[in-house]
Scaffold this motif. Structure first.
Motif, PDB file in Angstrom:
ATOM      1  N   ILE A 104     -72.529 -24.085  43.636  1.00  0.00           N
ATOM      2  CA  ILE A 104     -71.064 -24.047  43.626  1.00  0.00           C
ATOM      3  C   ILE A 104     -70.522 -24.139  45.049  1.00  0.00           C
ATOM      4  CG2 ILE A 104     -69.056 -22.585  43.142  1.00  0.00           C
ATOM      5  CD1 ILE A 104     -70.601 -21.491  40.722  1.00  0.00           C
ATOM      6  N   ALA A 109     -59.995 -25.851  42.220  1.00  0.00           N
ATOM      7  CA  ALA A 109     -60.491 -25.602  40.863  1.00  0.00           C
ATOM      8  C   ALA A 109     -61.808 -24.836  40.897  1.00  0.00           C
ATOM      9  CB  ALA A 109     -60.673 -26.922  40.126  1.00  0.00           C
ATOM     10  N   LEU A 110     -62.667 -25.175  41.834  1.00  0.00           N
ATOM     11  CA  LEU A 110     -63.951 -24.487  41.960  1.00  0.00           C
ATOM     12  C   LEU A 110     -63.741 -23.009  42.300  1.00  0.00           C
ATOM     13  CD1 LEU A 110     -65.944 -27.210  43.926  1.00  0.00           C
ATOM     14  CD2 LEU A 110     -66.476 -26.374  41.636  1.00  0.00           C
ATOM     15  N   GLY A 140     -60.972 -21.303  41.677  1.00  0.00           N
ATOM     16  CA  GLY A 140     -60.310 -20.683  40.532  1.00  0.00           C
ATOM     17  C   GLY A 140     -61.286 -20.263  39.452  1.00  0.00           C
ATOM     18  N   ASN A 141     -62.312 -21.066  39.246  1.00  0.00           N
ATOM     19  CA  ASN A 141     -63.307 -20.747  38.219  1.00  0.00           C
ATOM     20  C   ASN A 141     -64.115 -19.502  38.569  1.00  0.00           C
ATOM     21  OD1 ASN A 141     -62.556 -22.955  36.693  1.00  0.00           O
ATOM     22  ND2 ASN A 141     -64.104 -24.307  37.590  1.00  0.00           N
ATOM     23  N   LEU A 142     -64.210 -19.199  39.849  1.00  0.00           N
ATOM     24  CA  LEU A 142     -65.021 -18.057  40.275  1.00  0.00           C
ATOM     25  C   LEU A 142     -64.411 -16.718  39.866  1.00  0.00           C
ATOM     26  CD1 LEU A 142     -66.069 -19.208  43.860  1.00  0.00           C
ATOM     27  CD2 LEU A 142     -67.408 -19.324  41.754  1.00  0.00           C
ATOM     28  N   TYR A 195     -65.876 -16.084  36.645  1.00  0.00           N
ATOM     29  CA  TYR A 195     -67.314 -16.349  36.597  1.00  0.00           C
ATOM     30  C   TYR A 195     -68.060 -15.039  36.785  1.00  0.00           C
ATOM     31  CZ  TYR A 195     -71.605 -19.040  37.436  1.00  0.00           C
ATOM     32  OH  TYR A 195     -72.863 -19.591  37.348  1.00  0.00           O
TER      33      TYR A 195
END
Length: 215
Positions: free
Chosen positions: A29, A47-48, A50-52, A55
């Motif tokens: 990531i 976006a990466l 935000g996904n964390l 996660y």
């Protein structure tokens, strides 16, 4: 550190393998995020990150996530500074060129943009030096000094700019030569090192002034 003889060894190995997989996912990531920053893909990078937040992985603590957010902010600002500098240069005006060089000098040295900006700064600084060389030939020594003072110490051509400044100031004193000004001018150009692009011109001027001093 759990030995093979321990009854916990199999469980420890299993846990270790799981954590290694989680670490590899985290590194993947982060690699994707860094690549997005290098390519100025801000939406993908955002976006990466935000996904964390959703996660569920212990590696991604709030501190680590905030560090990525800060890095993205720094990269966006650095890229914006570079674009502003490029727009200034399009005018083909000396003042704007000087402003562009000063602007990229402020770019965060830890950013990916800095390497690109450094190349641009070198190219623009070379333009200023060429302009100053023409001014020197036309004996406009004050313009040489005024133009080259805008090349920052962090620039790759800073030393060459300083050598031109030394030579220009020394030559300026020779507009009304006397024994003292001759001595000062000779001492000044002797500071220019042998590996400088201006060494040949400096040696030539020093010899000329030394012959005037002898006379």
């Amino acid at each position: 550190s759990i030995t093979v003889s321990s009854c916990l060894y199999p469980e420890a190995q299993e846990e270790s393998a799981t954590w290694q997989q989680e670490l590899q996912k985290a590194q993947n990531i982060n690699n994707q995020f860094q690549k997005a920053l290098k390519e100025q893909k801000w939406l993908l990078a955002g976006a990466l990150v935000g996904n964390l937040f959703v996660y569920e992985q212990p590696y991604w603590t709030d501190a680590r996530i905030q560090a990525l957010i800060q890095q993205m902010s720094t990269e966006k600002q650095s890229w914006q500074q570079l674009q502003e500098a490029r727009d200034l240069v399009k005018t083909n005006q000396i003042e704007q060129l000087e402003q562009a060089i000063a602007l990229v000098a402020k770019i965060n040295p830890k950013s990916y943009t800095h390497a690109i900006a450094y190349q641009e700064q070198t190219r623009w600084s070379r333009t200023l030096i060429k302009i100053s060389a023409d001014n020197y030939k036309n004996q406009d020594f004050l313009s040489v000094v005024n133009v080259l003072k805008h090349i920052p110490e962090s620039a790759s051509l800073y030393q060459e700019a300083q050598d031109w400044t030394l030579l220009a100031r020394a030559s300026q004193t020779m507009t009304k030569p006397n024994i003292l000004s001759l001595l000062d001018a000779i001492a000044a150009v002797r500071q220019i090192q042998s590996d400088s692009p201006l060494n040949g011109l400096a040696v030539k001027q020093a010899k000329l002034w030394e012959s005037q001093l002898q006379g």
